[in-house]
Design a protein around this motif. Structure first.
Motif, PDB file in Angstrom:
ATOM      1  N   THR A 272       0.840  -1.190   0.000  1.00  0.00           N
ATOM      2  CA  THR A 272       0.000   0.000   0.000  1.00  0.00           C
ATOM      3  C   THR A 272       0.881   1.249   0.000  1.00  0.00           C
ATOM      4  OG1 THR A 272      -0.129  -0.021   2.418  1.00  0.00           O
ATOM      5  CG2 THR A 272      -1.847  -1.195   1.212  1.00  0.00           C
ATOM      6  N   ASP A 273       0.264   2.407  -0.238  1.00  0.00           N
ATOM      7  CA  ASP A 273       1.053   3.632  -0.372  1.00  0.00           C
ATOM      8  C   ASP A 273       1.666   4.084   0.948  1.00  0.00           C
ATOM      9  OD1 ASP A 273      -1.152   4.568   0.972  1.00  0.00           O
ATOM     10  OD2 ASP A 273      -1.884   5.821  -0.660  1.00  0.00           O
ATOM     11  N   GLY A 274       1.273   3.464   2.065  1.00  0.00           N
ATOM     12  CA  GLY A 274       1.934   3.779   3.318  1.00  0.00           C
ATOM     13  C   GLY A 274       3.398   3.397   3.325  1.00  0.00           C
ATOM     14  N   VAL A 275       3.794   2.493   2.422  1.00  0.00           N
ATOM     15  CA  VAL A 275       5.192   2.091   2.310  1.00  0.00           C
ATOM     16  C   VAL A 275       5.975   3.110   1.496  1.00  0.00           C
ATOM     17  CG1 VAL A 275       6.769   0.301   1.495  1.00  0.00           C
ATOM     18  CG2 VAL A 275       4.572  -0.343   2.512  1.00  0.00           C
ATOM     19  N   THR A 276       5.519   3.385   0.287  1.00  0.00           N
ATOM     20  CA  THR A 276       6.270   4.270  -0.609  1.00  0.00           C
ATOM     21  C   THR A 276       6.150   5.742  -0.235  1.00  0.00           C
ATOM     22  OG1 THR A 276       4.350   4.218  -2.100  1.00  0.00           O
ATOM     23  CG2 THR A 276       6.162   2.693  -2.558  1.00  0.00           C
ATOM     24  N   GLU A 277       5.138   6.119   0.537  1.00  0.00           N
ATOM     25  CA  GLU A 277       4.979   7.520   0.922  1.00  0.00           C
ATOM     26  C   GLU A 277       5.520   7.816   2.311  1.00  0.00           C
ATOM     27  OE1 GLU A 277       0.936   8.639   0.417  1.00  0.00           O
ATOM     28  OE2 GLU A 277       0.958   8.362  -1.760  1.00  0.00           O
ATOM     29  N   ALA A 278       6.142   6.841   2.950  1.00  0.00           N
ATOM     30  CA  ALA A 278       6.818   7.096   4.229  1.00  0.00           C
ATOM     31  C   ALA A 278       8.031   7.986   3.979  1.00  0.00           C
ATOM     32  CB  ALA A 278       7.238   5.776   4.860  1.00  0.00           C
ATOM     33  N   ARG A 279       8.263   8.957   4.860  1.00  0.00           N
ATOM     34  CA  ARG A 279       9.342   9.934   4.653  1.00  0.00           C
ATOM     35  C   ARG A 279      10.301   9.924   5.819  1.00  0.00           C
ATOM     36  NH1 ARG A 279       7.276  15.126   1.375  1.00  0.00           N
ATOM     37  NH2 ARG A 279       5.394  14.285   0.414  1.00  0.00           N
ATOM     38  N   ASN A 280      11.543  10.310   5.515  1.00  0.00           N
ATOM     39  CA  ASN A 280      12.543  10.434   6.568  1.00  0.00           C
ATOM     40  C   ASN A 280      12.570  11.876   7.065  1.00  0.00           C
ATOM     41  OD1 ASN A 280      13.822  11.868   4.554  1.00  0.00           O
ATOM     42  ND2 ASN A 280      15.451  10.369   4.205  1.00  0.00           N
TER      43      ASN A 280
END
Length: 368
Positions: A272-280
């Motif tokens: 889901t986009d919670g993986v690719t949209e996680a930010r540092n």
């Protein structure tokens, strides 16, 4: 209270520090029990009485007012602590209900489906919720299995209810319908009876075939990631993107199936986009394709857990969105029959990295 005592002894009777002893019971109710609040209040009252006697103010109006103030604050602190403990018990009950709902919605998935090994991971953005709007399911069929990974628009109880509708429709249609398009249509009809306005669900439906392939149907969801045995990483983009589930009447024609062939050692990651949209800390998105090499481990469950830990470490804090991942790994020799993992969706007992926040621990995964 120790600081107030020292200041009062140093300043003498001319400075009115005695009422400040009431700060002790006032702060004790924030995290302590009723008993602790009363004990701290009694200690504050004794210290104030001793300081007043040392200053020669024991029978003065100033000392009397300070002692009465401490007694009143102590009573209020005990009441506040009792109310807080009651609310904590109610929250614990709500969490138990949420965990039960999670076990019903996000059930253990089969670890094998024909030539495929399957592993899944779910990380909630909020520990108090224990469950969010991301969903996944694997339904065995006579020819393999059908898979769904999706993300409900929004959060909270409404998102959980919508996820339940999607999963219920998928579980009913997947073993019965002859093709994925019909399965998607049945989910669409179920959502149309539930959703209002412009609510929607992005999802990828996948069918594991007997001819070493996976048929995909993408409803506006991030494309699965293909990890070839030679180290090549590529997205499984559809020929044309289609609107999410729930918006079929507002957009173009629905998605068309596209097939991906897998060979020995190939893997497919649905997420889901919670993986690719996680930010540092620098507001940079998580580079999933560059971190895909972390999945190159013999055991798929351990490989997916390694990737999840890396995601949590990358953000240096709690995730802002739920993150679900489902890994399909091809093996030339079929595995054991389609037997669901017997671990329920409980918090993982695996060791957690020291810098990993407690709320990021995985609480939905398959295992041995």
């Amino acid at each position: 209270m120790a600081v107030v005592t020292v200041l009062d002894l140093m300043a003498g009777p001319d400075t009115g520090y005695l009422p400040l002893f009431s700060l002790g019971p006032a702060f004790a109710c924030v995290a302590g029990s009723v008993r602790r609040s009363l004990l701290v209040g009694a200690l504050a009252w004794a210290l104030c009485l001793s300081a007043a006697g040392y200053d020669g103010l024991l029978l003065r109006h100033r000392a009397t007012v300070a002692l009465v103030s401490i007694a009143g604050v102590t009573a209020a602190a005990a009441l506040a602590a009792a109310i807080r403990r009651s609310h904590e018990r109610e929250l614990a009950d709500v969490r138990s209900v949420a965990e039960a709902a999670q076990r019903v919605l996000l059930r253990p998935v089969p670890r094998h489906a024909g030539h495929m090994r399957i592993a899944v991971s779910y990380t909630s953005a909020a520990a108090e919720a224990r469950i969010g709007g991301d969903l996944y399911e694997v339904v065995p069929t006579p020819t393999g299995a059908r898979v769904i990974v999706g993300d409900v628009q929004g959060k909270g109880l409404d998102a959980v209810e919508t996820a339940a509708v999607v999963l219920g429709a998928f579980r009913e249609a997947a073993p019965e319908e002859k093709d994925l398009e019909t399965v998607g249509n049945r989910i669409e009809r179920a959502l149309n009876r539930r959703l209002e306005g412009e609510e929607f669900v992005t999802a990828v439906l996948a069918e594991i075939d007997t001819d070493h392939g996976v048929t995909l149907l993408n409803y506006g969801h991030p494309a699965p990631l293909l990890l070839r045995a030679d180290g090549t990483v590529e997205p499984a983009d559809p020929d044309a993107y289609a609107p999410p589930l729930g918006l079929a009447s507002l957009g173009p024609q629905g998605p068309t199936p596209h097939k991906v062939q897998l060979a020995q050692g190939d893997q497919m990651l649905l997420y889901t986009d919670g993986v690719t949209e996680a930010r540092n800390r620098h507001r940079e998105f998580y580079p999933l394709a560059q971190r895909a090499h972390l999945l190159d481990q013999p055991d798929p469950e351990r490989a997916l857990e390694t990737l999840r830990r890396d995601l949590v470490a990358y953000t240096h804090g709690p995730l802002h969105d739920d993150a679900a991942m489902l890994l399909l790994r091809y093996r030339a020799t079929p595995e054991a029959p389609n037997i669901p993992a017997d671990r329920t969706h409980q918090p993982s007992t695996a060791p957690v990295a020291p810098d990993e926040p407690p709320q990021q621990r995985r609480h939905a995964s398959t295992g041995t």
